[in-house]
Design a protein around this motif. Structure first.
Motif, PDB file in Angstrom:
ATOM      1  N   ILE A  93      67.898  -7.490 -36.701  1.00 34.04           N
ATOM      2  CA  ILE A  93      67.318  -8.764 -36.270  1.00 34.04           C
ATOM      3  C   ILE A  93      67.632  -9.768 -37.373  1.00 34.04           C
ATOM      4  CG2 ILE A  93      65.202  -9.967 -35.593  1.00 34.04           C
ATOM      5  CD1 ILE A  93      65.612  -7.759 -33.686  1.00 34.04           C
ATOM      6  N   ILE A  94      68.740 -10.471 -37.217  1.00 33.27           N
ATOM      7  CA  ILE A  94      69.193 -11.395 -38.257  1.00 33.27           C
ATOM      8  C   ILE A  94      69.550 -12.728 -37.600  1.00 33.27           C
ATOM      9  CG2 ILE A  94      70.850 -11.736 -40.144  1.00 33.27           C
ATOM     10  CD1 ILE A  94      71.193  -8.683 -40.240  1.00 33.27           C
ATOM     11  N   PRO A  95      68.808 -13.787 -37.891  1.00 34.07           N
ATOM     12  CA  PRO A  95      69.086 -15.077 -37.258  1.00 34.07           C
ATOM     13  C   PRO A  95      70.514 -15.562 -37.558  1.00 34.07           C
ATOM     14  CG  PRO A  95      66.986 -15.133 -38.416  1.00 34.07           C
ATOM     15  CD  PRO A  95      67.655 -13.850 -38.789  1.00 34.07           C
ATOM     16  N   LYS A  96      71.088 -16.284 -36.601  1.00 34.22           N
ATOM     17  CA  LYS A  96      72.478 -16.752 -36.658  1.00 34.22           C
ATOM     18  C   LYS A  96      72.796 -17.464 -37.973  1.00 34.22           C
ATOM     19  CE  LYS A  96      76.327 -18.406 -34.339  1.00 34.22           C
ATOM     20  NZ  LYS A  96      76.929 -18.894 -35.564  1.00 34.22           N
TER      21      LYS A  96
ATOM     22  N   ASP B 384      60.790 -14.658 -27.888  1.00 35.04           N
ATOM     23  CA  ASP B 384      61.722 -14.795 -29.013  1.00 35.04           C
ATOM     24  C   ASP B 384      61.666 -13.626 -29.992  1.00 35.04           C
ATOM     25  OD1 ASP B 384      59.145 -15.463 -29.637  1.00 35.04           O
ATOM     26  OD2 ASP B 384      59.614 -17.343 -30.650  1.00 35.04           O
ATOM     27  N   GLU B 385      60.979 -12.532 -29.620  1.00 37.79           N
ATOM     28  CA  GLU B 385      60.733 -11.469 -30.603  1.00 37.79           C
ATOM     29  C   GLU B 385      61.934 -10.583 -30.922  1.00 37.79           C
ATOM     30  OE1 GLU B 385      56.769  -9.741 -31.020  1.00 37.79           O
ATOM     31  OE2 GLU B 385      56.197 -10.928 -29.290  1.00 37.79           O
ATOM     32  N   THR B 386      63.037 -10.697 -30.179  1.00 39.48           N
ATOM     33  CA  THR B 386      64.231  -9.958 -30.622  1.00 39.48           C
ATOM     34  C   THR B 386      64.985 -10.769 -31.655  1.00 39.48           C
ATOM     35  OG1 THR B 386      65.567 -10.924 -28.900  1.00 39.48           O
ATOM     36  CG2 THR B 386      64.695  -8.748 -28.468  1.00 39.48           C
ATOM     37  N   LEU B 387      64.533 -11.988 -31.896  1.00 36.79           N
ATOM     38  CA  LEU B 387      65.253 -12.865 -32.815  1.00 36.79           C
ATOM     39  C   LEU B 387      64.491 -13.095 -34.110  1.00 36.79           C
ATOM     40  CD1 LEU B 387      66.165 -15.334 -29.967  1.00 36.79           C
ATOM     41  CD2 LEU B 387      67.751 -13.764 -31.055  1.00 36.79           C
ATOM     42  N   ALA B 388      63.170 -13.135 -34.032  1.00 38.53           N
ATOM     43  CA  ALA B 388      62.333 -13.410 -35.212  1.00 38.53           C
ATOM     44  C   ALA B 388      60.883 -13.192 -34.808  1.00 38.53           C
ATOM     45  CB  ALA B 388      62.537 -14.860 -35.657  1.00 38.53           C
ATOM     46  N   LEU B 389      59.963 -13.435 -35.732  1.00 42.15           N
ATOM     47  CA  LEU B 389      58.555 -13.423 -35.346  1.00 42.15           C
ATOM     48  C   LEU B 389      58.326 -14.621 -34.430  1.00 42.15           C
ATOM     49  CD1 LEU B 389      56.449 -12.539 -38.514  1.00 42.15           C
ATOM     50  CD2 LEU B 389      57.477 -11.046 -36.834  1.00 42.15           C
ATOM     51  N   PRO B 390      57.384 -14.514 -33.500  1.00 43.43           N
ATOM     52  CA  PRO B 390      57.227 -15.573 -32.500  1.00 43.43           C
ATOM     53  C   PRO B 390      56.661 -16.883 -33.054  1.00 43.43           C
ATOM     54  CG  PRO B 390      55.491 -13.940 -32.255  1.00 43.43           C
ATOM     55  CD  PRO B 390      56.430 -13.405 -33.298  1.00 43.43           C
ATOM     56  N   THR B 391      57.090 -17.971 -32.438  1.00 47.16           N
ATOM     57  CA  THR B 391      56.520 -19.274 -32.783  1.00 47.16           C
ATOM     58  C   THR B 391      55.185 -19.418 -32.053  1.00 47.16           C
ATOM     59  OG1 THR B 391      57.567 -20.336 -30.892  1.00 47.16           O
ATOM     60  CG2 THR B 391      58.804 -20.354 -32.960  1.00 47.16           C
ATOM     61  N   GLU B 392      54.421 -20.421 -32.458  1.00 45.83           N
ATOM     62  CA  GLU B 392      53.128 -20.675 -31.833  1.00 45.83           C
ATOM     63  C   GLU B 392      53.315 -20.946 -30.333  1.00 45.83           C
ATOM     64  OE1 GLU B 392      50.277 -23.903 -33.402  1.00 45.83           O
ATOM     65  OE2 GLU B 392      50.029 -22.157 -34.709  1.00 45.83           O
ATOM     66  N   GLU B 393      54.368 -21.701 -30.005  1.00 44.55           N
ATOM     67  CA  GLU B 393      54.612 -22.057 -28.613  1.00 44.55           C
ATOM     68  C   GLU B 393      54.909 -20.825 -27.756  1.00 44.55           C
ATOM     69  OE1 GLU B 393      58.154 -24.194 -27.845  1.00 44.55           O
ATOM     70  OE2 GLU B 393      57.377 -25.127 -26.024  1.00 44.55           O
ATOM     71  N   SER B 394      55.749 -19.918 -28.274  1.00 41.09           N
ATOM     72  CA  SER B 394      56.100 -18.763 -27.448  1.00 41.09           C
ATOM     73  C   SER B 394      54.927 -17.789 -27.345  1.00 41.09           C
ATOM     74  CB  SER B 394      57.360 -18.085 -27.967  1.00 41.09           C
ATOM     75  OG  SER B 394      57.141 -17.515 -29.217  1.00 41.09           O
ATOM     76  N   VAL B 395      54.096 -17.729 -28.378  1.00 43.09           N
ATOM     77  CA  VAL B 395      52.896 -16.882 -28.294  1.00 43.09           C
ATOM     78  C   VAL B 395      51.957 -17.433 -27.227  1.00 43.09           C
ATOM     79  CG1 VAL B 395      50.813 -16.142 -29.512  1.00 43.09           C
ATOM     80  CG2 VAL B 395      52.993 -16.112 -30.691  1.00 43.09           C
ATOM     81  N   GLN B 396      51.911 -18.741 -27.134  1.00 40.43           N
ATOM     82  CA  GLN B 396      51.016 -19.353 -26.143  1.00 40.43           C
ATOM     83  C   GLN B 396      51.478 -19.001 -24.720  1.00 40.43           C
ATOM     84  OE1 GLN B 396      50.743 -23.693 -25.926  1.00 40.43           O
ATOM     85  NE2 GLN B 396      48.554 -23.429 -26.248  1.00 40.43           N
ATOM     86  N   VAL B 397      52.793 -19.035 -24.479  1.00 35.16           N
ATOM     87  CA  VAL B 397      53.305 -18.650 -23.154  1.00 35.16           C
ATOM     88  C   VAL B 397      52.928 -17.197 -22.867  1.00 35.16           C
ATOM     89  CG1 VAL B 397      55.385 -18.271 -21.765  1.00 35.16           C
ATOM     90  CG2 VAL B 397      55.212 -20.299 -23.204  1.00 35.16           C
ATOM     91  N   ALA B 398      53.044 -16.336 -23.874  1.00 36.32           N
ATOM     92  CA  ALA B 398      52.730 -14.919 -23.693  1.00 36.32           C
ATOM     93  C   ALA B 398      51.251 -14.734 -23.347  1.00 36.32           C
ATOM     94  CB  ALA B 398      53.086 -14.132 -24.952  1.00 36.32           C
ATOM     95  N   LEU B 399      50.388 -15.480 -24.013  1.00 36.27           N
ATOM     96  CA  LEU B 399      48.955 -15.389 -23.723  1.00 36.27           C
ATOM     97  C   LEU B 399      48.655 -15.974 -22.338  1.00 36.27           C
ATOM     98  CD1 LEU B 399      46.048 -14.755 -24.632  1.00 36.27           C
ATOM     99  CD2 LEU B 399      46.008 -16.949 -25.815  1.00 36.27           C
TER     100      LEU B 399
END
Lengths: 136, 574
Positions: A93-96, B384-399
Motif C-alpha cells: 500500500i504505497i501512494p503514487k 479508500d482503504e486499499t490506498l491509505a488510511l481513510p479520510t474523514e469524508e470517506s469514513v462518513q460515507v461508510a458510516l
C-alpha cells in the motif's frame, strides 16, 4: 541462462504476508530461486541476507506506511556493500506520490494491489535479461 | 412443520397423524417429480461459461424443500433460544439495532481523540481503537524498531499518559470501547483501566472488548510477542481476573477476520476460529475455572466477504456450532455461555485500488449480509482503504452506509428474515458439516497449538490464498475493475489522508517528558515485582495494572515479561 535469485522480504513491523507469500510462490513457479525472510525484518537483516545469499533481486513488501523510511534504508545498506547491481523492487500500500519519489531514487517498480503476478514476473525477467546483456 | 391439533382421544389423534404423514409424503413425491423434470430442462438449457461455485464449493442452481428437509426445526430454534441459529436476542434488531462501530486510529493520541469526538457527533454508537504497528508489537514510540512506523497505521499508545489523552473528554462509563490488540493486549487493557481510574470511573463500570486472540495471530495476523504457552497463560489470567474486576468487559474477541483476510475460505474461517475458541475454553477449564464464570464474556469477530448468502449462512452456522459444543462438550449451563455474540467487519481484502468508488457498493452489500446474519456490531470499510488510511469524508460515507441500511431498507424489521430459505438453510447446514470435518482434521494433527507449531494451519490458509489468486488471473473469478470491466485512461484521483511526519518526533518528545516526570524508583519496583511474579504461576493482571498506574511504558512491561517468557519465533515457509 541460470535461474534468477530473489529475496522476498518483509521489512518493518507489519504482519501482512499474504501478498509476499503469494508472490514468492509465483516467482518460484516461474522458475526463479526464491528465499523468503519471514516477518518483522530490519533493513540490516534484509541487506545482510541479500548479500549472503547473493541474490539478483530484492522484493520488499510493505503495507504499514513505513515505506519512505525502510525502502531507502535497505537501498543504502545494499549500496554500501558495493552491490548497486541488485534490483530493489516491491509492492504494498504505497501512494503514487511516494512511488514516484522512490523510483526517482533508483528503486525499481513498486506494484500496487490487484497486480497480476504475471506482470511482475515479466518485469523481473526483462530486467534480468537486460542486465545480463550489459554484463556480457 | 405441521402443528397437530390437541387430540380428543388417542385413536383419533393416531388417525389424524397418519393422514398428515400421507399427505406430506404425497406432496414430497410430487415435488421430486417436478424437480426431476425441471432438472432435465435446465441441463439442456443455455448456461454461461463460468464456475458457479461459492468459496470452492459447488452450489446448485436451485434449492427446494427437498434440500431444506435436512435441517430440523430443532436445529433452528427461535431467536434468543438454543441453539441460537436465528440470533441471540429474542427481539433481534426490533429491540436494539447493531452497534455502529468504526475502527479508527492514526497519528497521535490527540489526533485520534479528535476523530473519536467527530464520530460520536456523527451518531456512531461505540468506539474502536486501531493501534499503530509499534503498539501492536509492544514497542514504545521511541524504540529504534518503531522508526518510520509511529502513528502510520493506527494511533501510537506507549503508556497510561497516551491513553489518558486518547479518551480526554470522553467519559469511559458512558461509551463502550473495542481495542484491537493481541500480543501485548493485557498491557493496553491495563492502561485503559488505569485511565478510567484517573477519570474516577470504577473498573466494574467499564464496557468494551479487547481482541486478545493470540492464536489467530500465529495463524494469520502476526502481531505476536511471546511464545504460545505463556501467551495463553496471560489470556487465561485475563479471563480469571476480569470475571471479578471488569465483569462487563469482553475479555477476548475470537477472530475469523484476519484468518479470512489472509486467504481462508468461509468454511476454514468458521472452523479455525471456532477451534481457537474451543482451545481457550479448554485452557480456562484446565486452570480450574468454572466454564460459566468466563464463557459469557467470550465474543467473536467475523469477516464479511463478497458471497452474500454464504456469509449469512456462515454467521448462522457459527452460532449453532458454538452453542452445541459449549453445551455438549464443555458442559456450560448458563445460556450466556452458549450465545455467540459477535462484531463484524466488511472484508478489506475485497476492496480494489482500481476504480475505488466501486468499493462503496461492495461495502454496502457486505454490510447487508452482516445485518441479515444478525451481527451485534459492525464496521464498514471506507472506499479508500486499499490506498491509505481513510479520510474523514470517506469514513462518513461508510458510516452513512450503515445508517441507510438500518433506517431506510427495512432489513432490521424482521428477525432472521432469511430463516426458512431453502438455500440459506441448506448452506448453513453444509457449512456446519464442513466445519465439523475440519475440527476432526485439526484434532488429527494434534490440535490448534500443534497445528500452529507445525505450520499445518498456516499452510491451509496459504493454499487457499494461492488458489484465489490463480482464479483471478485465469478469469475464473471476476473482480470488477481489476480483471474485467477495466477502465482505460487515468485513474480516478481521490484525496488521501497523510500522516504528518512530525508525529514521530513529537511523540518522542512527549515520551521523554513523561519519563522524566514519573517516579523512577516506583517504576523499577513495579517492573521488578512483575518479573518475579512472571516466574511463578500467580495471576499477572494485578502486577501489570500496578505497572500501568506507575507510568511504566508498554515496552518496559513487555520486556519485563519477555525476560522470563522469551520471544516467539515464526516458522518461515511459503
Amino acid at each position: 541462462m541460470r535461474p534468477i535469485r530473489v529475496l522476498v522480504a518483509k521489512p518493518g513491523l507489519d504482519g501482512h504476508d499474504r501478498g509476499a507469500k503469494v508472490v514468492a510462490a509465483a516467482l518460484r513457479d516461474a522458475g526463479m530461486e526464491v528465499i523468503y525472510t519471514g516477518l518483522h525484518q530490519t533493513p540490516e537483516m534484509i541487506a545482510t541476507a541479500a548479500i549472503q545469499e547473493d541474490v539478483d533481486v530484492i522484493g520488499l513488501s510493505i503495507l504499514s506506511g513505513a515505506h519512505m523510511t525502510l525502502i531507502p534504508r535497505v537501498q543504502d545498506l545494499v549500496h554500501a556493500q558495493g552491490r548497486d547491481d541488485i534490483l530493489i523492487t516491491g509492492g504494498g500500500i504505497i501512494p503514487k506520490e511516494d512511488v514516484d519519489t522512490l523510483e526517482r531514487r533508483g528503486i525499481g517498480r513498486l506494484f500496487g494491489p490487484g497486480t497480476p503476478t504475471t506482470e511482475l514476473i515479466a518485469y523481473i525477467k526483462e530486467w534480468f535479461a537486460t542486465r545480463e546483456k550489459q554484463e556480457a | 412443520m405441521t402443528k397437530l391439533k390437541s387430540p380428543s382421544s388417542k385413536g383419533a389423534a393416531d388417525n389424524e397423524l397418519i393422514a398428515t404423514i400421507e399427505e406430506q409424503s404425497a406432496e414430497l413425491r410430487l415435488l421430486r417429480t417436478e424437480v426431476a423434470e425441471w432438472r432435465k430442462k435446465y441441463e439442456k438449457g443455455e448456461l454461461r461459461d463460468i464456475a458457479f461455485t461459492n468459496s470452492e464449493k459447488e452450489v446448485q442452481p436451485i434449492y427446494t424443500p427437498l434440500d431444506a428437509a435436512e435441517t430440523s426445526a430443532e436445529a433452528l430454534g427461535m431467536p434468543g433460544f438454543y441453539p441460537y441459529t436465528r440470533g441471540v436476542h429474542p427481539t433481534g434488531y426490533r429491540g436494539r439495532l447493531w452497534t455502529m462501530r468504526q475502527f479508527a486510529g492514526f497519528g497521535s493520541a490527540r489526533d485520534t481523540n479528535e476523530r473519536y469526538k467527530f464520530l460520536l457527533a456523527q451518531g456512531q454508537t461505540g468506539l474502536s481503537v486501531a493501534f499503530d504497528f509499534p503498539t501492536l508489537m509492544g514497542y514504545d514510540s521511541d524504540h529504534p524498531r518503531s522508526e518510520g512506523e509511529v502513528g502510520k497505521c493506527g494511533v501510537a499508545i506507549s503508556s497510561l499518559a497516551d491513553m489518558e489523552t486518547l479518551f480526554d473528554g470522553i467519559p469511559l462509563d458512558q461509551v463502550s470501547t473495542s481495542m484491537t490488540i493481541n500480543g501485548p493486549a493485557v498491557i493496553l487493557y491495563c492502561f485503559y483501566i488505569a485511565a478510567a481510574e484517573k477519570q474516577g470511573v470504577d473498573s466494574t463500570k467499564l464496557r468494551g472488548t479487547i481482541q486478545n486472540d493470540i492464536l489467530k495471530e500465529y495463524m494469520a495476523q502476526h502481531a505476536w510477542v511471546y511464545p504460545i504457552e505463556p501467551a495463553l497463560r496471560l489470556i487465561v489470567d485475563c479471563f480469571e481476573w476480569s470475571a471479578e474486576h471488569v465483569p462487563k468487559w469482553n475479555t477476548i474477541s475470537i477472530s475469523g477476520y484476519h484468518i479470512r483476510e489472509a486467504g481462508a475460505t468461509a468454511a476454514q474461517e468458521l472452523a479455525f476460529t471456532l477451534a481457537d475458541g474451543f482451545t481457550y475454553v479448554e485452557r480456562g477449564i484446565a486452570r480450574g475455572l468454572d466454564v460459566d464464570t468466563f464463557a459469557p464474556r467470550l465474543s467473536f469477530f467475523w469477516d464479511i466477504h463478497n458471497d452474500f448468502f454464504e456469509e449469512i449462512a456462515k454467521l448462522r452456522a457459527a452460532r449453532r456450532i458454538w452453542a452445541r459444543h459449549m453445551k455438549d462438550r464443555y458442559g456450560a449451563k448458563d445460556p450466556r455461555s452458549l450465545m455467540m455474540r459477535f462484531h463484524s467487519q466488511t472484508a478489506g481484502v475485497t476492496l480494489t485500488a482500481q476504480q475505488p468508488m466501486n468499493n462503496v457498493v461492495r461495502v454496502a452489500y457486505q454490510a447487508m449480509a452482516a445485518a441479515l446474519g444478525g451481527t451485534q456490531s459492525l464496521h464498514t470499510n471506507s472506499m479508500d482503504e486499499t490506498l491509505a488510511l481513510p479520510t474523514e469524508e470517506s469514513v462518513q460515507v461508510a458510516l452513512r452506509t450503515q445508517q441507510i441500511l438500518a433506517y431506510e431498507t427495512g432489513v432490521p424489521n424482521v428477525i432472521d428474515p432469511l430463516g426458512g430459505s431453502y438455500y440459506v438453510e441448506t448452506l448453513t447446514t453444509e457449512l456446519e458439516r464442513e466445519a465439523e470435518l475440519l475440527f476432526k482434521q485439526i484434532e488429527e494433527v494434534g490440535g490448534v497449538v500443534r497445528g500452529l507449531e507445525t505450520g499445518w494451519l498456516q499452510r491451509k490458509i496459504n493454499e487457499s490464498a494461492a488458489r484465489q489468486q490463480w482464479e483471478v488471473e485465469q478469469h475464473r473469478r471476476v473482480i470488477v475493475g481489476v480483471n474485467e470491466f477495466v477502465t482505460d485512461g487515468p485513474a480516478l484521483e481521490i484525496e488521501l489522508l497523510k500522516i504528518a511526519e512530525e508525529t514521530e518526533r513529537e511523540q518522542g518528545q512527549r515520551m521523554a517528558k513523561m519519563r522524566s516526570a514519573r517516579d523512577s524508583t516506583l517504576v523499577e519496583k513495579r517492573l521488578s515485582a512483575l518479573r518475579q511474579a512472571a516466574s511463578t504461576s500467580r495471576n499477572l493482571m494485578p502486577y501489570i495494572l500496578d505497572c500501568a498506574r506507575a507510568y511504566c511504558t508498554l515496552y518496559e512491561i513487555r520486556a519485563a515479561m519477555e525476560s522470563v517468557f522469551g520471544a516467539y519465533r515464526e516458522p518461515v515457509f511459503f
